[in-house]
Write an enzyme that holds these catalytic residues in place. Structure first.
Site, PDB file in Angstrom:
ATOM      1  N   ASP A 116     -10.200   3.033  -3.615  1.00  0.00           N
ATOM      2  CA  ASP A 116     -10.829   1.818  -3.077  1.00  0.00           C
ATOM      3  C   ASP A 116     -12.248   1.606  -3.609  1.00  0.00           C
ATOM      4  O   ASP A 116     -13.016   2.556  -3.746  1.00  0.00           O
ATOM      5  CB  ASP A 116     -10.909   1.904  -1.546  1.00  0.00           C
ATOM      6  CG  ASP A 116      -9.533   1.707  -0.917  1.00  0.00           C
ATOM      7  OD1 ASP A 116      -8.539   1.624  -1.657  1.00  0.00           O
ATOM      8  OD2 ASP A 116      -9.483   1.641   0.317  1.00  0.00           O
TER       9      ASP A 116
ATOM     10  N   ASP B 121       0.829  -1.204   0.000  1.00  0.00           N
ATOM     11  CA  ASP B 121       0.000   0.000   0.000  1.00  0.00           C
ATOM     12  C   ASP B 121       0.869   1.262   0.000  1.00  0.00           C
ATOM     13  O   ASP B 121       2.104   1.177   0.030  1.00  0.00           O
ATOM     14  CB  ASP B 121      -0.897  -0.071   1.257  1.00  0.00           C
ATOM     15  CG  ASP B 121      -2.294   0.481   1.007  1.00  0.00           C
ATOM     16  OD1 ASP B 121      -2.463   1.267   0.066  1.00  0.00           O
ATOM     17  OD2 ASP B 121      -3.192   0.119   1.784  1.00  0.00           O
TER      18      ASP B 121
HETATM   19  C1  GLA Z   1      -6.001   1.077   1.429  1.00  0.00           C
HETATM   20  C2  GLA Z   1      -6.078   0.045   0.300  1.00  0.00           C
HETATM   21  C3  GLA Z   1      -7.166  -0.962   0.633  1.00  0.00           C
HETATM   22  C4  GLA Z   1      -6.852  -1.629   1.962  1.00  0.00           C
HETATM   23  C5  GLA Z   1      -6.695  -0.595   3.061  1.00  0.00           C
HETATM   24  C6  GLA Z   1      -6.169  -1.207   4.347  1.00  0.00           C
HETATM   25  O1  GLA Z   1      -7.145   1.849   1.496  1.00  0.00           O
HETATM   26  O2  GLA Z   1      -6.341   0.669  -0.923  1.00  0.00           O
HETATM   27  O3  GLA Z   1      -7.282  -1.921  -0.401  1.00  0.00           O
HETATM   28  O4  GLA Z   1      -5.671  -2.388   1.820  1.00  0.00           O
HETATM   29  O5  GLA Z   1      -5.783   0.432   2.675  1.00  0.00           O
HETATM   30  O6  GLA Z   1      -5.965  -0.256   5.337  1.00  0.00           O
END
Ligand code: GLA
Length: 399
Positions: free
Chosen positions: A213, A158
């Site tokens: 997301d 990430d």
């Molecule tokens: C980010 C990523 C998600 C997930 C969260 C976890 O938002 O894009 O897919 O992994 O972090 O905290």
């Protein structure tokens, strides 16, 4: 006309070079670590469970992946997302939450492997993860070695808490650390498409997020499709655009919308990472049956997993909400998606010429109805519900 042998050879060779330069994609710009030759398939804890991860959840999910048929349908990687880590020790290694993972990650990886599945884990290239756990910045080599020692097969990395850092630089450090770890590890880059990853990530990782997301609602799915579909020309075996994990089965969309979500991911050669509670898939409810029908649809999975590795694209959008998508497949057939984004039902028609067929006749299989027509001439036309799809596989029949 007589063409001397050598000349004929060089004409053929020239033709091959021309065909190659049209079809693809210079090798040097791609990682080619031998992994993810088809889009990765598996499960990830985040969409359904967020920070509520544990050894028990992962073991039960691995069991359910086998019992539900998910493993046998191709879902391989069982990945723990954020929140498994609590601290970094003075010597450097990451510290696992021992209350939630009492037997540690090695034992859990062994369990997952014992089920015929692969084991994935999550970290962050910045200083902390998105949930504030220790990140890997400055500890890339230590972490890659730790993961390899546990038997990790897949790492999602990430980009939270990365202020002042350069994405390409940091992810490249991780690529090299993984390569030096002594284990083959699929590398999933997750910087949400915020640093034009389609320009550099193919040389760094096996898949890269093209978007922010996903949320479990239709408008989110449409946003991600509109972003990820733009980069269709970049995808190829080993290197995939990632419009984020699946929400199928999490309850926020209709059955029709979940089918479309899954079909669109397959057309885009997207990773198929389930994000539901797999343990509930064998319930005797209508909802569980719907989820099985979608996630276990082998005809649709075969489109996603086709060995050519070409990301499908839109070939017709007139009006813009009535779309025809095409994905060429290795056996010479084409996957065709009639997709109705409008709020009312509509009939969508696709001519064989538009989808790239050179023949008048074709054999057509409906990948959701599971029906087949031996000979269809010139075009196909079907009523498509609002937010719905008709997904076909079309084989040309020689004239
Ligand atoms: C980010 C990523 C998600 C997930 C969260 C976890 O938002 O894009 O897919 O992994 O972090 O905290």
């Amino acid at each position: 006309m007589h063409i001397p042998g050598r000349r004929l050879l060089s004409i053929v060779a020239l033709g091959a070079v021309a065909a190659l330069s049209v079809a693809a994609r210079p090798a040097a710009r791609y990682l080619d670590n031998g992994l993810a030759r088809t889009p990765p398939m598996g499960w990830n804890s985040w969409n359904k469970f967020g920070c509520n991860v544990s050894e028990q959840l992962v073991r039960e999910t691995a069991d359910a992946m086998v019992a539900s048929g998910m493993r046998d349908a191709g879902y391989q990687y069982v990945t723990i997302d954020d929140c498994w880590q609590v601290a970094r020790s003075a010597q450097g290694p990451i510290v696992v939450d021992s209350a939630r993972f009492p037997h540690g990650m090695k034992a859990l990886a062994d369990y997952v492997h014992g089920k015929g599945l692969k084991f994935g884990i999550y970290t962050d290239a910045g200083r902390k993860t998105c949930e504030g756990r220790p990140g890997s910045y400055g500890f890339e080599a230590v972490d890659a070695k730790t993961y390899a020692g546990w038997g990790v097969d897949y790492v999602k990395i990430d980009w939270c808490n990365s202020e002042g850092l350069d994405a390409k630089t940091q992810y490249t450090i991780f690529r090299d650390a993984l390569a030096a770890s002594g284990r083959q590890i699929v590398f999933s880059i997750c910087e949400w498409g915020s640093n034009q990853p389609w320009e550099w990530a193919p040389a760094v990782g096996n898949l890269w997020r093209t978007t922010g997301d996903i949320a479990d609602r239709w408008s989110s799915v449409m946003t991600l499709v509109d972003l990820s579909s733009q980069y269709w020309h970049v995808a190829r075996p080993g290197a995939w655009n990632d419009p984020d994990m699946l929400e199928v089965g999490n309850g926020g969309m209709t059955r029709t919308e979940y089918r479309s979500h899954f079909s669109l991911w397959a057309m885009m050669a997207a990773p198929l990472i389930a994000g539901n509670d797999v343990r509930a898939m064998n319930d005797s409810t209508r909802a569980a049956a719907d989820i099985r029908d979608i996630l276990l649809n082998r005809d649709v999975i075969a489109v996603d997993q086709d060995s050519l590795g070409i990301q499908g694209k839109i070939v017709q959008a007139s009006p813009s909400e009535l779309q025809v998508w095409v994905k060429p497949l290795a056996d010479g057939s084409r996957a065709v998606l009639l997709f109705n984004r409008a709020s009312v039902p509509s009939t969508i028609t696709a001519n064989w010429g538009t989808i790239g067929l050179k023949t008048k006749k074709a054999r057509v299989r409906d990948l959701w109805a599971h029906t087949e027509q031996a000979v269809v001439e010139n075009f196909t036309s079907a009523p498509v519900p609002s937010h719905g799809v008709v997904m076909l596989r079309v084989w040309p029949i020689a004239n």
